[in-house]
Design a protein around this motif. Sequence first.
Motif, mmCIF file in Angstrom:
data_model
loop_
_atom_site.group_PDB
_atom_site.id
_atom_site.type_symbol
_atom_site.label_atom_id
_atom_site.label_comp_id
_atom_site.label_asym_id
_atom_site.label_seq_id
_atom_site.Cartn_x
_atom_site.Cartn_y
_atom_site.Cartn_z
ATOM 1 N N ILE A 527 45.683 35.605 0.665
ATOM 2 C CA ILE A 527 45.761 35.011 2.080
ATOM 3 C C ILE A 527 46.368 35.081 2.703
ATOM 4 O O ILE A 527 46.698 35.017 4.570
ATOM 5 C CB ILE A 527 45.083 33.352 1.354
ATOM 6 N N GLN A 528 47.748 34.823 2.839
ATOM 7 C CA GLN A 528 49.132 34.735 3.392
ATOM 8 C C GLN A 528 49.567 35.942 3.790
ATOM 9 O O GLN A 528 49.409 36.190 4.602
ATOM 10 C CB GLN A 528 50.008 33.657 2.462
ATOM 11 N N GLN A 529 49.384 36.797 2.943
ATOM 12 C CA GLN A 529 49.817 38.216 3.226
ATOM 13 C C GLN A 529 49.051 38.644 4.071
ATOM 14 O O GLN A 529 49.439 39.409 5.468
ATOM 15 C CB GLN A 529 49.735 39.388 2.195
ATOM 16 N N ILE A 534 48.709 40.808 10.190
ATOM 17 C CA ILE A 534 47.882 40.305 11.539
ATOM 18 C C ILE A 534 48.779 40.042 12.476
ATOM 19 O O ILE A 534 48.584 39.885 13.857
ATOM 20 C CB ILE A 534 46.237 39.580 11.497
ATOM 21 N N GLY A 535 49.888 39.082 11.793
ATOM 22 C CA GLY A 535 51.074 38.851 13.125
ATOM 23 C C GLY A 535 51.003 36.903 13.172
ATOM 24 O O GLY A 535 51.289 36.823 14.361
ATOM 25 N N ASP A 536 50.176 36.833 12.795
ATOM 26 C CA ASP A 536 50.051 35.284 12.626
ATOM 27 C C ASP A 536 50.879 34.133 12.415
ATOM 28 O O ASP A 536 51.649 33.230 12.480
ATOM 29 C CB ASP A 536 48.261 34.751 12.706
ATOM 30 N N LYS A 537 51.673 34.935 10.962
ATOM 31 C CA LYS A 537 52.518 33.979 11.090
ATOM 32 C C LYS A 537 54.005 34.829 10.196
ATOM 33 O O LYS A 537 53.967 35.738 10.253
ATOM 34 C CB LYS A 537 52.193 33.395 8.734
ATOM 35 N N PRO A 539 56.817 36.630 8.153
ATOM 36 C CA PRO A 539 56.890 36.943 6.672
ATOM 37 C C PRO A 539 57.226 36.006 5.550
ATOM 38 O O PRO A 539 56.924 36.182 4.218
ATOM 39 C CB PRO A 539 58.491 37.970 6.636
ATOM 40 N N TYR A 540 57.990 35.009 5.701
ATOM 41 C CA TYR A 540 58.690 33.815 4.920
ATOM 42 C C TYR A 540 57.213 33.079 4.382
ATOM 43 O O TYR A 540 56.978 32.805 3.434
ATOM 44 C CB TYR A 540 59.673 33.325 5.453
ATOM 45 N N PHE A 541 55.688 33.438 5.323
ATOM 46 C CA PHE A 541 55.128 32.771 4.607
ATOM 47 C C PHE A 541 54.671 32.911 3.583
ATOM 48 O O PHE A 541 54.047 31.839 2.598
ATOM 49 C CB PHE A 541 53.931 32.845 6.098
ATOM 50 N N VAL A 542 54.417 34.375 3.499
ATOM 51 C CA VAL A 542 53.815 35.037 2.135
ATOM 52 C C VAL A 542 54.755 34.225 1.376
ATOM 53 O O VAL A 542 56.283 34.336 0.686
ATOM 54 C CB VAL A 542 54.085 36.165 2.186
ATOM 55 N N GLY A 543 54.221 33.120 -0.544
ATOM 56 C CA GLY A 543 54.836 32.442 -1.445
ATOM 57 C C GLY A 543 55.193 31.320 -0.869
ATOM 58 O O GLY A 543 55.446 30.429 -1.866
ATOM 59 N N SER A 544 54.732 30.409 0.533
ATOM 60 C CA SER A 544 55.211 29.333 0.868
ATOM 61 C C SER A 544 53.969 28.346 0.236
ATOM 62 O O SER A 544 53.362 29.075 -0.559
ATOM 63 C CB SER A 544 55.563 29.025 2.025
ATOM 64 N N ARG A 545 54.292 27.060 0.170
ATOM 65 C CA ARG A 545 52.761 26.019 -0.234
ATOM 66 C C ARG A 545 53.179 25.147 1.355
ATOM 67 O O ARG A 545 52.444 24.086 1.272
ATOM 68 C CB ARG A 545 54.082 24.672 -1.158
ATOM 69 N N GLU A 546 52.578 26.247 2.433
ATOM 70 C CA GLU A 546 52.325 25.488 3.425
ATOM 71 C C GLU A 546 50.953 25.504 3.996
ATOM 72 O O GLU A 546 49.927 26.258 3.563
ATOM 73 C CB GLU A 546 52.795 26.682 5.065
ATOM 74 N N LEU A 553 41.597 30.309 8.292
ATOM 75 C CA LEU A 553 40.185 31.000 8.157
ATOM 76 C C LEU A 553 39.535 31.726 8.549
ATOM 77 O O LEU A 553 39.061 32.838 8.421
ATOM 78 C CB LEU A 553 39.606 29.430 7.737
ATOM 79 N N SER A 554 39.279 31.791 10.371
ATOM 80 C CA SER A 554 38.564 32.481 11.089
ATOM 81 C C SER A 554 39.639 33.817 10.807
ATOM 82 O O SER A 554 38.959 34.723 11.158
ATOM 83 C CB SER A 554 38.347 32.220 11.853
ATOM 84 N N PHE A 555 40.648 34.133 11.215
ATOM 85 C CA PHE A 555 41.474 34.553 11.002
ATOM 86 C C PHE A 555 41.608 35.867 10.204
ATOM 87 O O PHE A 555 40.837 37.032 9.689
ATOM 88 C CB PHE A 555 42.912 34.848 11.069
ATOM 89 N N VAL A 556 41.641 35.481 8.636
ATOM 90 C CA VAL A 556 41.269 35.672 7.421
ATOM 91 C C VAL A 556 39.385 36.551 7.107
ATOM 92 O O VAL A 556 39.766 37.805 6.923
ATOM 93 C CB VAL A 556 42.023 34.915 6.591
ATOM 94 N N LEU A 557 38.951 35.912 7.884
ATOM 95 C CA LEU A 557 37.307 36.040 7.701
ATOM 96 C C LEU A 557 37.007 36.869 8.175
ATOM 97 O O LEU A 557 36.866 38.097 7.935
ATOM 98 C CB LEU A 557 36.334 34.971 8.029
#
Length: 672
Positions: A527-529, A534-537, A539-546, A553-557
């Motif tokens: 989900i983080q990836q 899509i440029g919303d986050k 790269p450090y976001f992947v593997g975080s606990r944010e 959720l709408s972006f991922v869907l």
Amino acid sequence: MHSSSNLYRVACRISRERERENYKMERNVKEEKCVRVVCRKIITCKDPGIQWLIGSPFFPSFTIVSSFRCLHTQSHDPFSPDYTKESDDLRTLLLRGFIVIGALFVSNGNWEENAIKAAETSRTMRKFLFDDGGDVEMIGAAADLVSGDTHFFFCGPVKSQNLEAVSTVIYEDNPERFVWDIGCLLRCALTIKLPICIPMKRTSDAEEILSSAIDDVAAKFKDPRAAYVIEELNVTSDPDEVPQFVVLRSTDLDFEKNLSDFKLLRSVDESYADTKSCSYFCLKNTPSITLKGNADAIQVTILLNQSRNIPKSSAPIAEYFPASEPARLLVISFNLEVLCYASKDLPVASAVSKLIVPGLVDQLTTMKKAIMPSLLTQHHQLRPYHFFPPGILHPITAIYELSYGEMEIKQAEIRRSLHLRLGLPLDRPLLLIANSINFGVTKGIAGNNSMRNGPALLKDVHTEIPSIGVSGGMISLIEGSYEYYHYLQDGFDDSGWGCAYRSLQTIISWFRLQHYTSIEVPSHREIQQALVEIGDKEPYFVGSREWIGAIELSFVLDKLLGVSCKIINVRSGAELPEKCRELALHFETQGTPVMIGGGVLAYTLLGVDYSEASGDCAFLILDPHYTGNDDLKKIVNGGWCGWKKAVDSKGKNFFLHNKFYNLLLPQRPNMV
């Protein structure tokens, strides 16, 4: 004296002959004097055009089991087919064991003239498909464009001669039983990795080189070293039960007979008298395909003896053959999967030589045509899938290019074309990969047992929970099934930050179980990836606990499923009851789970109980904050899934008044 095995074969043959005679006597009608319509409804449309009438050599003559629209025409003339394109499509779509037996012209005008044209058109199509259309009687049918009235005619093998109006049309009362009492399915899956060398200075030779390599592969199906293992695809759960199987060598099969001569398939082939019939491998008293799309089929596996017979044992060696000129090596993967329909009386040896092998060659040829235009520029991932859409009595096959992605516009155009041809609705994704037929697990000598990844999750945990009571209220719930995702599931510690991720997983499971998608439910990291891609986050976001919220959720869907969402914003939890009318409408029209996010908490909403007169309401909440094991009684008794009033009997607010809330309402796709 007859041996016991010979007596058995004679008894079986006599029994089959008696069954066929009884079958005819029950209907009390001569085959050649009637048309039998098995499909519930022949596709009709308001526009003029052609429909191919589909039958089978295993059915009584002139039995219509389905109809397909003709989509490819010359110069926009609806009655002039592009036979090359149409035959390519039908060859892919139709299982071996089904054939074109006529055509229907939807038009105004003279019945007989239209019927003659329809029969001649279908005869030409048979020549393109099977090269046997010159000497067979066809059905010519004509339907009035306004009234829809349909007239059937028999049309002799010579053009414009022997036209005979059909006096008797029989409509089967139990079409499913008709199809599956007579026949069964055979399945053969085969993966081929084909290396070819394309000279750098002669790239124009690529088509010829690939065609030659494919011809070599097709020849191996008939190679004396080839063997075919025929076995039950599904057996009982008893691990000690040995499945029925037989091994046929290629030398035992007769490939020289005309493969297009379907008369060979109408009765038991005496040359295969010693071979088991298909009925020997069929599950007893079990339909071939269930309404859920699971299928039982006879499994055919191809084996090729690659070892050479040498007088003395020796160590393996590698030989080096240098290229005579600079060349480019391409390794092309063909994932073949052929599904065929055969009479249960048919010897399996005949089914292999007349159905399976020609089907494999057809599929190879179809894939070659698909990849040839971009052979040197695109990596292709062609894969056949089999579907059993509602209203059609037999499976159909579609070949998809997986590199497109299911939601990519090209793939959607392919599915839309198939929907039009089959007369399927254009607002339901009936031919997505998730809706393809699920074959059982082979437990025999040629197959492997499959294991489900991870334990099964709880589904539909709300179904036995009564509402807490809203006077004059009306309950509106989600439509369909979902899986319950919550904290600490699968051994992953997301306690304190993963509730929105879990709600999203529950929502995606709903789309999977309703067959809107075939993707796996994504992990937190996936989900983080997706949000990073899509440029919303960053790269450090992947593997975080944010945390994430409704917008993420709408972006991922949208990215993973192509699903659009409606978002409702409220400034305070106190305003949520005001949205119950809108939420009730959502569940009645869309039926998807809703995510509610406010502050640091996220919930999944499964329904509302709402009184329009008083405004009183209750919310059916699925709480992802649960950290225990998947014990349904514990979850329900602990209130982790249950009805919640905005203000309970003790005056406690479920939704906080000092927090804003976003509600994510996923929209049910209106798509093919």
